[in-house]
Design a protein around this motif. Structure first.
Motif: not given
Length: 307
Positions: A254-282
């Motif tokens: 849940v992310v709560t947000w406000h602008t000073g005049r407006q406010e609200g809440k969002l629900t963000i679904r985050c998904h973890a996945l495995e990625l094959m990658r090079y972390d450094t040039c080494a």
């Protein structure tokens, strides 16, 4: 033979920037000529052994150390920054060891005549001895950032820095004391990034996340900011992490947000996945390795419904 770069490989597989913004809050930055930097982020070839030992001890005591550089800084008179204290010191090399010892003891540093750091620091990684991407992409970006600040009189000090993490995301930068990390900064991003930060707002196209948040919290934070931007809203956000299990691959935050005049809440679904990658040039000769990354897969207004 064409030369390969981990940053190019990372971009090609859509390796996400978001979730890679982790960085300690307590930092010591020490100016030292870049030509003397070694592969270790705290080490220079002409450092006295006692000073090197003290610097290596600081991370275990809760303070990260990075070397920094800019051409106009004296080689024998060092600029030292403490963050988040926003203190700066000018210290001759022959008394630098005494200063570090006093800091480690927790002494009052008033005798060292601290200055208040009024301008935010922009650190741009140019640590070529750590990774060639940071030399190839980082140095050009550092020059562009410094020139933009000079021409526009923007409220920043720009420094070259040793390793900031995420070599594959070069060019990388860190804002202090805001603790916001950026990656893949291109020529067209330099001025918009600085102007956004001058307003106190993260620049979303290159934003890796708030360093005080965990990777999945950063994922939710940035997804919320992007959703709000699409609605034409520039808001402050706060991430509430309600995940019960540390190893879940799907999390509703849940992310709560406000602008000073407006406010609200969002629900963000985050998904973890495995990625094959090079972390450094080494890593390039040995092939990619698996790493876990987070992606936002859904944004909903309101809070999650009770089961």
């Amino acid at each position: 033979m064409n030369q390969r770069f981990c940053a190019v490989e990372s971009r090609a597989i859509d390796d996400p920037l978001v979730g890679s913004g982790t960085h300690p809050e307590r930092n010591l930055l020490l100016s030292w000529p870049r030509s003397k930097w070694q592969r270790n982020l705290r080490q220079a070839s002409d450092m006295p052994e006692a000073l090197l030992t003290a610097l290596h001890a600081l991370p275990d005591e809760g303070r990260r150390v990075n070397l920094i550089h800019r051409r106009e800084q004296s080689e024998r008179h060092h600029r030292v920054f403490l963050m988040p204290e926003r203190q700066a010191f000018d210290i001759p090399r022959d008394t630098l060891g005494d200063f570090i010892a006093a800091l480690r003891r927790g002494d009052d540093l008033a005798a060292w005549q601290p200055e208040t750091v009024e301008r935010s620091l922009v650190l741009c990684c140019t640590h070529g001895k750590k990774d060639k991407c940071c030399a190839k992409f980082g140095f050009a970006t550092y020059k562009a950032l410094a020139e933009a600040v000079r021409q526009r009189n923007l409220p920043f000090e720009v420094w070259e820095s040793t390793h900031l993490g995420g070599c594959r995301l070069a060019a990388s930068a860190l804002l202090l004391p805001q603790l916001r990390k950026y990656g893949r900064i291109g020529d067209d991003d330099v001025l918009p990034l600085l102007e956004s930060e001058a307003r106190g707002r993260p620049y979303l196209p290159c934003y890796r996340g708030d360093s005080r948040l965990t990777p999945h919290q950063q994922c939710a934070q940035v997804a919320a900011l992007e959703w709000l931007a699409a609605q034409g809203l520039e808001a402050d956000v706060r991430v509430e992490d309600n995940a019960a299990e540390a190893d879940e691959t799907d999390r509703d935050l849940v992310v709560t947000w406000h602008t000073g005049r407006q406010e609200g809440k969002l629900t963000i679904r985050c998904h973890a996945l495995e990625l094959m990658r090079y972390d450094t040039c080494a890593d390039l000769p040995n092939g990619p390795s698996p790493s876990w990354v987070w992606r936002a897969v859904e944004v909903r207004e309101g809070t999650p419904a009770l089961a």
